[in-house]
Design a protein around this motif. Sequence first.
Motif, short mmCIF file in Angstrom:
data_model
loop_
_atom_site.label_atom_id
_atom_site.label_comp_id
_atom_site.label_asym_id
_atom_site.label_seq_id
_atom_site.Cartn_x
_atom_site.Cartn_y
_atom_site.Cartn_z
N GLY A 1 0.79 -1.22 0.00
CA GLY A 1 0.00 0.00 0.00
C GLY A 1 0.82 1.27 0.00
N SER A 2 2.12 1.18 -0.29
CA SER A 2 2.96 2.37 -0.29
C SER A 2 2.69 3.25 -1.49
N THR A 3 2.04 2.71 -2.54
CA THR A 3 1.75 3.51 -3.74
C THR A 3 0.26 3.57 -4.03
N GLY A 4 -0.56 3.31 -3.05
CA GLY A 4 -2.00 3.36 -3.25
C GLY A 4 -2.70 2.40 -2.32
N LYS A 5 -3.98 2.16 -2.58
CA LYS A 5 -4.76 1.26 -1.75
C LYS A 5 -4.25 -0.17 -1.90
N PRO A 6 -4.04 -0.89 -0.76
CA PRO A 6 -3.55 -2.27 -0.87
C PRO A 6 -4.50 -3.14 -1.68
N LYS A 7 -3.91 -4.05 -2.49
CA LYS A 7 -4.69 -4.97 -3.31
C LYS A 7 -4.40 -6.40 -2.86
N LEU A 8 -5.41 -7.24 -2.95
CA LEU A 8 -5.25 -8.65 -2.59
C LEU A 8 -4.70 -9.41 -3.78
N SER A 9 -3.62 -10.13 -3.57
CA SER A 9 -3.02 -10.98 -4.61
C SER A 9 -3.21 -12.43 -4.23
N THR A 10 -3.53 -13.26 -5.21
CA THR A 10 -3.84 -14.66 -4.95
C THR A 10 -2.83 -15.58 -5.63
N PHE A 11 -2.56 -16.70 -4.97
CA PHE A 11 -1.60 -17.68 -5.49
C PHE A 11 -2.10 -19.08 -5.19
N ALA B 1 15.87 -9.03 -4.24
CA ALA B 1 15.02 -9.37 -5.39
C ALA B 1 14.31 -8.11 -5.82
N TYR B 2 14.01 -8.05 -7.09
CA TYR B 2 13.06 -7.06 -7.57
C TYR B 2 11.76 -7.82 -7.76
N GLY B 3 10.81 -7.57 -6.88
CA GLY B 3 9.59 -8.34 -6.92
C GLY B 3 8.40 -7.53 -6.46
N SER B 4 7.25 -8.13 -6.60
CA SER B 4 6.00 -7.48 -6.22
C SER B 4 5.05 -8.56 -5.75
N VAL B 5 4.29 -8.25 -4.73
CA VAL B 5 3.29 -9.21 -4.27
C VAL B 5 2.23 -9.42 -5.35
N ASP B 6 2.12 -8.45 -6.27
CA ASP B 6 1.15 -8.57 -7.36
C ASP B 6 1.47 -9.74 -8.27
N ILE B 7 2.73 -9.81 -8.74
CA ILE B 7 3.08 -10.80 -9.78
C ILE B 7 4.35 -11.59 -9.46
N GLY B 8 4.90 -11.45 -8.25
CA GLY B 8 6.03 -12.28 -7.85
C GLY B 8 7.37 -11.71 -8.26
#
Length: 840
Positions: A491-501, A635-642
């Motif tokens: 949420g550092s760049t906006g509203k937190p989003k739920l990511s699913t795996f 790592a360069y990563g994101s909870v959005d897409i890994g």
Amino acid sequence: MTRGMKPHFWRGEWINDEELEKRVAALGALSIPSEPAATAAVLDACGKTALALLDKRSPLRRRLEETLLMSGAARRTDIAPALSEIAGMLGREALEAKLKRELGSKRPFLLNRVSYQDDLFEAWAPLGLLVHVSPQNSFATGAMSAVEGLLSGNVNFVKTGADDCGFAQILLEALARNDSSGALNNYLIAACIPSKRRDLLSKVFAAADGIAAWGGESAIASIRTMAPASARIVEWGHRISFIYLSKESASRSETLDEVARECCRLEQLSCSSPQCVYVDAAEWGAANRLAENLAGTLARVSKTMPRLAPDDAAAAEISMVAQCQELESCLGKARVLAAQDGAWRVLADARPALTPSPLYRTVWVKPLPRQDIVRVLRPMKAYLQTVGLACGAADVYELNQRLISAGATRVRRLGTMTGSYSGEPHDGLYALQRYCRRVSAQTPVPSRGISAFDELTLYPPPPWPSLPKITAKEKFSSENPQARLFFKSGGSTGKPKLSTFTYDQYDDDMLFGAQGLYAAGLDPEKDRVMNLFFCGGLYGGFISIFSALERLRVAQFPMAAHQDLKMVAQAIVDYKVNALLGMPSYLMNLFEENAALLGRYRGVAKIFYGGEHFTEAQRRRLMERFGVGLIRSAAYGSVDIGPMGFQCGRCADGVHHLQQRLHHLEILKLDEDRPVSGEEVGRLVFSPREPGSGKPPRYAIGDMGHWVLGKPGEPCPCGRLSPRFKLLGRVGDIFRIGTAFFNYQKFAQILSTHAGYAGELQICLREENRREKILLRVSKGAGLSAAQCVKSCLEHYRDLAEVVLNDKTLLFGAEETPGAGFKRSAASGKLLRVIDERKR
């Protein structure tokens, strides 16, 4: 085959008998592709074919239904369930599970490091040309074996019989047609060759590297005489299956109902159908009672299940066996109970030896006490397959052990004997392993930091039929109905989003995360690592780093970003930790708050960071004051897409290699959706390479960067060919205030380079006295006063000086702030770089 249709499918073409003979004659010179059949292409084609099989209106489904009906290969009532079962086996999820179960990976042909302590790599490799000799009694077996051949990377030649209906040819053509890459055509051949044509078969077998064959002992022996000694012969011979009942279960009507259905299902023509029913007893009376009760049940159940009448030869065999048993009954302890119309028969016998049935609802009933199971059945070990077991929970362990020791390869609950599941061993073996060979390799030069050989090659762009639309970060949606693991973005760049795996996706991502850390310089054998990332609130930072370190089997201390900095520093010293993983803002606070202790220790040799960046001044401070020798991205990563990128030992600050096995990367212009030129700065746009991941294609992650371009075709000095790019911060780091645009990174670079500032920096956008204002927050006690901060920025940021000093349209100031005064993301602990407090 359909009338007028050419009977052979050869690498994308339908050919006639004459052309087949020509091509078989030249089969020894067949070009075998240097690369295995691409797993992604196989999964994609199989998935599309599965959907077509489930669609009652699809041309493929209608064509197969017509073929099976006209040839008599299946009853009308059996066709729909059979096609649905095949579709289930061809589904992406089922095949991925099969790959992981049988070959241990969805990328089985990739040479992967065996361990992180040596330079040895292993992978599976195809045999080459794999010939499948289809059985006459199963229209789908040859085609499904060819699918297994594709999964194992082979070129596949399916030999069907003279009376074959053409199912294999039609299905394999559909698979090739559903391959968007067009490459699978080169891996598929299906030809109708009568077994009496030994002249043709000998040429086919002579070219084979492997032969998968179904049939009895004589058929397999005949194949061996024609096959070269170098060919691996995989025998799927005839097998015999039976039912075993405890005394208690044998007396239950619901158990006998299931036994009767198992005996009627498929007319016992499957190897997993029961041919005999044993009861756990030594006396003839128990078997006789069971035979009488089962006969009564069969009389009722058999009428409810459509029957396939035996042909003349099978009917003659049934009659002969029944008459012989009638004669035996004169001697006692043998009996025949049969339907008047010949629809079924029960052959009761006091002798426990396993006897094959003539099938078509003909079943033996015999006594066999559990203590004799191994002694009686072990002589038939080579032929045993499935046991349908009915017993109480207390008997499950003992009976399973005895039956498996006797040679059974499958023990099933009644009602599921002929069923299967994805990745199930067949006759005690994994088919994909039998269709492959295990290979090992070692690089000619030391390969420390390399986890898999594909890091040394370049992946092509995705084969998009048309360019998907770009998904903006605010539009991100992770939708995966199979998901079992959920994280929120920081949420550092906006509203937190739920990511699913799914757990498989998470496992893959963590493997790549581990490999990235290894490439960056973490030594799994020697390093002692402390994980200082934030955790809780569905944030994935700490747990994902923990999982990556777990895969490296490195010594780790999972501390997390504990707020008792003195305790954390003391633990680092006490436990001789030499590598830290965490966010730069937390790590800088840790070192500054415990400067004396950590300055004396000077044992932290490595720092791997994520979520934020170190400034040049911060790097110098850590190296000069505390003895840190290596500072690299974890790592360069994101909870959005890994995981999206990683650093090697030759990467400069901010430069990353693309995680090209997971993603394709585009860098598009900042103001339009066109590729940048050269090393022009643009927006990073990622696309998942794996269809069905639930992640959007062409996802604008919100970061800026540029390509790192060397000479064309020249690898990174580390040897990798994967694309390199340099991160330059968030798109949100560029903000507009007043009439001008400013960049957070520019402020940070000026303070680091010209003022030697190594603390935190936060920018607040405000309104004061009807004018807009930029307020810089800098760390209190970091050696830079508010006045020095303002002076340095105005001297070195020309656009800022223009609007503040000349135009006087913007206010500018700074304030020294304690660490607790900086605003951070509640979930991840990341510093919020730009805070807009203006009224909108």
